[in-house]
Write a protein that holds these residues in place. Structure first.
Motif, PDB file in Angstrom:
ATOM      1  N   GLY A 238       0.775  -1.228   0.000  1.00 29.12           N
ATOM      2  CA  GLY A 238       0.000   0.000   0.000  1.00 29.12           C
ATOM      3  C   GLY A 238       0.803   1.272   0.000  1.00 29.12           C
ATOM      4  N   GLU A 239       2.127   1.183  -0.194  1.00 30.77           N
ATOM      5  CA  GLU A 239       2.967   2.371  -0.067  1.00 30.77           C
ATOM      6  C   GLU A 239       2.537   3.487  -1.032  1.00 30.77           C
ATOM      7  N   ASN A 240       2.217   3.138  -2.281  1.00 28.39           N
ATOM      8  CA  ASN A 240       1.890   4.143  -3.285  1.00 28.39           C
ATOM      9  C   ASN A 240       0.405   4.213  -3.615  1.00 28.39           C
ATOM     10  N   ILE A 241      -0.427   3.634  -2.751  1.00 29.72           N
ATOM     11  CA  ILE A 241      -1.870   3.649  -2.989  1.00 29.72           C
ATOM     12  C   ILE A 241      -2.512   4.727  -2.130  1.00 29.72           C
ATOM     13  N   GLN A 242      -3.244   5.603  -2.754  1.00 28.63           N
ATOM     14  CA  GLN A 242      -3.891   6.705  -2.049  1.00 28.63           C
ATOM     15  C   GLN A 242      -5.129   6.220  -1.286  1.00 28.63           C
ATOM     16  N   PRO A 243      -5.447   6.868  -0.171  1.00 28.06           N
ATOM     17  CA  PRO A 243      -6.668   6.515   0.564  1.00 28.06           C
ATOM     18  C   PRO A 243      -7.895   6.605  -0.343  1.00 28.06           C
ATOM     19  N   MET A 244      -8.782   5.653  -0.225  1.00 23.59           N
ATOM     20  CA  MET A 244      -9.974   5.622  -1.061  1.00 23.59           C
ATOM     21  C   MET A 244     -11.207   5.515  -0.158  1.00 23.59           C
ATOM     22  N   THR A 245     -12.352   5.840  -0.724  1.00 27.77           N
ATOM     23  CA  THR A 245     -13.600   5.816   0.037  1.00 27.77           C
ATOM     24  C   THR A 245     -14.533   4.760  -0.514  1.00 27.77           C
ATOM     25  N   LEU A 246     -14.950   3.860   0.356  1.00 30.84           N
ATOM     26  CA  LEU A 246     -15.986   2.883   0.021  1.00 30.84           C
ATOM     27  C   LEU A 246     -17.045   3.005   1.116  1.00 30.84           C
ATOM     28  N   PRO A 247     -18.069   3.811   0.894  1.00 33.28           N
ATOM     29  CA  PRO A 247     -18.981   4.226   1.966  1.00 33.28           C
ATOM     30  C   PRO A 247     -19.755   3.098   2.636  1.00 33.28           C
ATOM     31  N   SER A 248     -19.977   1.962   1.926  1.00 31.29           N
ATOM     32  CA  SER A 248     -20.785   0.879   2.495  1.00 31.29           C
ATOM     33  C   SER A 248     -19.942  -0.277   3.024  1.00 31.29           C
ATOM     34  N   LEU A 249     -18.625  -0.188   2.871  1.00 28.83           N
ATOM     35  CA  LEU A 249     -17.774  -1.327   3.211  1.00 28.83           C
ATOM     36  C   LEU A 249     -17.786  -1.609   4.710  1.00 28.83           C
TER      37      LEU A 249
ATOM     38  N   CYS B 113       1.510  -5.431   3.241  1.00 31.12           N
ATOM     39  CA  CYS B 113       2.506  -4.888   4.155  1.00 31.12           C
ATOM     40  C   CYS B 113       1.831  -3.936   5.150  1.00 31.12           C
ATOM     41  N   LYS B 114       2.647  -3.334   6.004  1.00 30.37           N
ATOM     42  CA  LYS B 114       2.086  -2.458   7.049  1.00 30.37           C
ATOM     43  C   LYS B 114       1.758  -1.062   6.538  1.00 30.37           C
ATOM     44  N   HIS B 115       2.009  -0.799   5.269  1.00 26.08           N
ATOM     45  CA  HIS B 115       1.547   0.456   4.657  1.00 26.08           C
ATOM     46  C   HIS B 115       0.053   0.295   4.355  1.00 26.08           C
ATOM     47  N   ASN B 116      -0.786   0.578   5.314  1.00 28.78           N
ATOM     48  CA  ASN B 116      -2.234   0.380   5.137  1.00 28.78           C
ATOM     49  C   ASN B 116      -3.008   1.686   5.238  1.00 28.78           C
ATOM     50  N   ASN B 117      -2.353   2.785   4.933  1.00 33.56           N
ATOM     51  CA  ASN B 117      -3.029   4.084   5.008  1.00 33.56           C
ATOM     52  C   ASN B 117      -4.193   4.178   4.027  1.00 33.56           C
TER      53      ASN B 117
ATOM     54  N   HIS C 237       9.671  -5.042   1.315  1.00 31.90           N
ATOM     55  CA  HIS C 237      10.863  -4.357   1.828  1.00 31.90           C
ATOM     56  C   HIS C 237      10.520  -3.020   2.475  1.00 31.90           C
ATOM     57  N   HIS C 238       9.274  -2.591   2.314  1.00 39.64           N
ATOM     58  CA  HIS C 238       8.859  -1.344   2.958  1.00 39.64           C
ATOM     59  C   HIS C 238       8.418  -1.649   4.390  1.00 39.64           C
ATOM     60  N   ASP C 239       8.834  -0.831   5.325  1.00 35.40           N
ATOM     61  CA  ASP C 239       8.484  -1.063   6.719  1.00 35.40           C
ATOM     62  C   ASP C 239       7.951   0.230   7.333  1.00 35.40           C
ATOM     63  N   CYS C 240       7.030   0.085   8.259  1.00 34.86           N
ATOM     64  CA  CYS C 240       6.482   1.227   8.974  1.00 34.86           C
ATOM     65  C   CYS C 240       5.818   0.703  10.242  1.00 34.86           C
ATOM     66  N   VAL C 241       5.284   1.599  11.048  1.00 30.30           N
ATOM     67  CA  VAL C 241       4.641   1.216  12.298  1.00 30.30           C
ATOM     68  C   VAL C 241       3.229   0.716  12.016  1.00 30.30           C
ATOM     69  N   LEU C 242       2.880  -0.400  12.627  1.00 30.82           N
ATOM     70  CA  LEU C 242       1.549  -0.973  12.451  1.00 30.82           C
ATOM     71  C   LEU C 242       0.497  -0.091  13.102  1.00 30.82           C
ATOM     72  N   THR C 243      -0.532   0.269  12.328  1.00 36.31           N
ATOM     73  CA  THR C 243      -1.685   0.996  12.856  1.00 36.31           C
ATOM     74  C   THR C 243      -2.955   0.306  12.362  1.00 36.31           C
ATOM     75  N   LEU C 244      -4.021   0.419  13.157  1.00 41.38           N
ATOM     76  CA  LEU C 244      -5.284  -0.243  12.833  1.00 41.38           C
ATOM     77  C   LEU C 244      -6.447   0.720  13.028  1.00 41.38           C
ATOM     78  N   PRO C 245      -7.544   0.545  12.272  1.00 36.75           N
ATOM     79  CA  PRO C 245      -8.723   1.417  12.440  1.00 36.75           C
ATOM     80  C   PRO C 245      -9.288   1.321  13.854  1.00 36.75           C
ATOM     81  N   LYS C 246      -9.832   2.424  14.358  1.00 33.60           N
ATOM     82  CA  LYS C 246     -10.291   2.490  15.743  1.00 33.60           C
ATOM     83  C   LYS C 246     -11.721   2.004  15.935  1.00 33.60           C
ATOM     84  N   ARG C 247     -12.537   2.019  14.871  1.00 31.36           N
ATOM     85  CA  ARG C 247     -13.967   1.743  15.023  1.00 31.36           C
ATOM     86  C   ARG C 247     -14.330   0.267  14.873  1.00 31.36           C
ATOM     87  N   LEU C 248     -13.346  -0.584  14.753  1.00 37.99           N
ATOM     88  CA  LEU C 248     -13.624  -1.999  14.500  1.00 37.99           C
ATOM     89  C   LEU C 248     -14.379  -2.656  15.644  1.00 37.99           C
TER      90      LEU C 248
END
Length: 555
Positions: free
Chosen positions: A145-156, A164-168, A188-199
């Motif tokens: 997900g390093e080069n993937i922009q945030p997207m909106t899926l309103p019903s998901l 990888c941990k690039h899950n922005n 090979h890309h590394d970053c800090v793991l983060t997760l959505p808060k509303r799960l």
């Protein structure tokens, strides 16, 4: 004549069945098979197919069916779709998106699965989902997900992905409530793991040693979580502490109703540590209030290696790291509980043996395993696992004999897929001369993957690559539909494969160009081969040093 009239009468009776009964039958079948079987029979069936059949799973589907179904059904009516691009269906995702641009044809989907996607294709494919306003469930493997922009899926509401941990890119999924996330550590890309808060539901397959602290930080902000499942797929971790988890759950996860985990440990002072851990998970909080029970399997001789998990076992894969599993202890009370319910391991479908374990663990699954991975020898007292086995994978050179292998085949009547090192195949077939083994393989194996180079077998030096390939084709030519192998001789050997393996639906060849003795371009020699054997309907995917072919109709 009498038999003919009888058959006609039976067909008439089938057509007299009610639509409701047909729809009941359709509920048990894949839409691909329904359309392939019932399409163009008559107007009545055509109406039922278009109006009521809307779930299509193309995983492992051959190209003939893929072409037929996409040509004879209204894709804009589909509600659920699964595409896959593995060795059995190479190029399927790319082909579908080329023929049927997602934004134009499938934006009405409520469920979409894109499996085994090439990570480099993820950006292009996911960018086409921005108009999928009705999508409720999405499954994606594998993604960087390093080069993937945030997207909106309103019903998901449900997301399953490996990446990888690039899950922005998932941060704007504000309706998301269920997440199943397998972290791909080969990126090979590394970053800090983060997760959505509303799960509300989280299932995470991760490495505790690498991301345990970051996970705790994310979980501390997920107060609405009601179900948590953690599978530590690292090599070895320290045993968890029940008291620490109890305090954390009380303070940060007050709504948690289901807590499942599995970890594999290596402790030098394991016996004392096991007793301490079991005691920490035996408090009234676990046993009475939550009714969360745990089990620890280890070797009584060393107790250094083992597995610690909640009951019943909640994951599809299980590892065996011990050479003996003769000590199992659990926190299940002796009375007032249905032990069979908690001791069940029915969810386990994949079993991996990293050690030759002579004694099986208590409550081990009996007949649910469909995939077996061997990194070590397989003892005869484990043959009870093989009843429903379909996929067998050898990842290392083992000391198994041809006789042992024949016994494995006898005890695995459903086996149809084999992944193996060429040195193992030569050894287990006695250099392709053991008739018992070769006949079994010839009659049953539909998918064969030779996972190393033919020239690197190091077992029978009298065999050259041409002899090996000829033997493989001779044994597996009758039934094999999917073939994957490494070549280090002339790529024109493909012609021999295509001539003698008429059942092939897909072909994968790994061939480094630097080893090629011919100056003919790979595209040219492959096209020449396919024309010569009448294989004109195919999808050809060159990918670095890999050549993937998905065959349609062959003359």
């Amino acid at each position: 004549m009498r038999a003919s009239k009888c058959c006609q009468h039976k067909f008439t009776l089938i057509e007299q069945l009610s639509n409701e009964l047909f729809l009941e039958i359709f509920d048990y079948l894949n839409g691909v098979d329904i359309v392939y079987a019932f399409s163009q029979l008559n107007n009545r069936f055509q109406h039922l197919l278009i109006k009521y059949v809307n779930t299509f799973d193309f995983k492992s589907i051959n190209k003939v069916k893929f072409d037929y179904v996409t040509q004879h059904h209204d894709i804009c009516q589909w509600r659920s779709l699964r595409l896959s691009e593995d060795n059995q269906t190479p190029g399927q995702i790319k082909l579908f998106c080329q023929l049927f641009p997602p934004a134009q044809y499938i934006s009405q989907l409520q469920s979409l699965s894109i499996l085994n996607m090439k990570p480099k294709c993820a950006k292009e494919i996911l960018s086409q989902l921005v108009s999928f306003d009705y999508l409720i469930s999405l499954t994606v493997t594998t993604i960087c997900g390093e080069n993937i922009q945030p997207m909106t899926l309103p019903s998901l509401k449900r997301l399953v992905f490996t990446g990888c941990k690039h899950n922005n890119w998932i941060k704007n999924f504000h309706s998301l409530r269920t997440l199943e996330y397998t972290i791909n550590y080969t990126c090979h890309h590394d970053c800090v793991l983060t997760l959505p808060k509303r799960l509300k539901h989280l299932k995470l397959l991760y490495n505790e040693a690498k991301d345990g602290n970051a996970l705790q930080t994310s979980l501390s902000k997920m107060s609405k979580l009601t179900k948590l499942a953690l599978y530590d797929n690292g090599n070895y971790s320290i045993l968890p502490d029940g008291k620490t988890w109890e305090e954390f759950i009380k303070s940060s996860l007050p709504l948690l109703k289901t807590f499942q985990f599995c970890s594999y440990f290596l402790n030098r002072n394991a016996l004392n540590d096991i007793n301490h851990t079991m005691a920490s998970f035996s408090t009234p909080f676990y046993l009475v209030e939550k009714r969360w029970f745990t089990q620890c399997d280890s070797n009584n001789g060393t107790s250094a290696l083992g597995a610690f998990y909640t009951l019943p076992f909640a994951f599809r894969g299980m590892r065996v790291d011990m050479n003996s599993c003769n000590m199992s202890t659990s926190t299940l009370p002796a009375t007032n509980i249905d032990q069979k319910q908690y001791e069940s391991s029915t969810r386990v479908k994949t079993q991996q043996f990293d050690e030759k374990c002579e004694i099986s663990c208590r409550n081990f699954p009996t007949s649910n395993i469909v995939r077996l991975v061997l990194n070590n020898d397989f003892p005869t007292n484990w043959y009870f696992l093989l009843k429903n086995l379909r996929h067998l994978e050898f990842r290392r050179n083992l000391s198994m004999s041809a006789t042992d292998f024949a016994n494995v085949l006898t005890n695995a009547p459903q086996l149809e897929s084999l992944t193996i090192l060429i040195s193992n195949l030569i050894k287990l077939t006695d250099s392709f001369t053991n008739k018992t083994v070769c006949n079994q393989l010839s009659k049953r194996i539909k998918s064969l993957t030779i996972s190393d180079s033919l020239s690197n077998h190091g077992y029978d030096q009298n065999m050259d690559d041409s002899h090996i390939l000829t033997s493989v084709v001779h044994i597996f030519g009758n039934k094999c539909e999917h073939l994957s192998l490494n070549l280090t001789t002339s790529p024109k050997e493909v012609l021999h494969i295509l001539r003698n393996m008429q059942q092939l639906c897909s072909l994968h060849i790994h061939y480094p160009p630097l080893l090629c003795k011919s100056h003919i371009k790979t595209t040219s020699w492959f096209q020449e081969s396919t024309v010569e054997v009448g294989a004109s309907d195919f999808v050809y995917i060159p990918d670095d040093f890999n050549f993937h072919v998905w065959f349609g109709k062959r003359s």
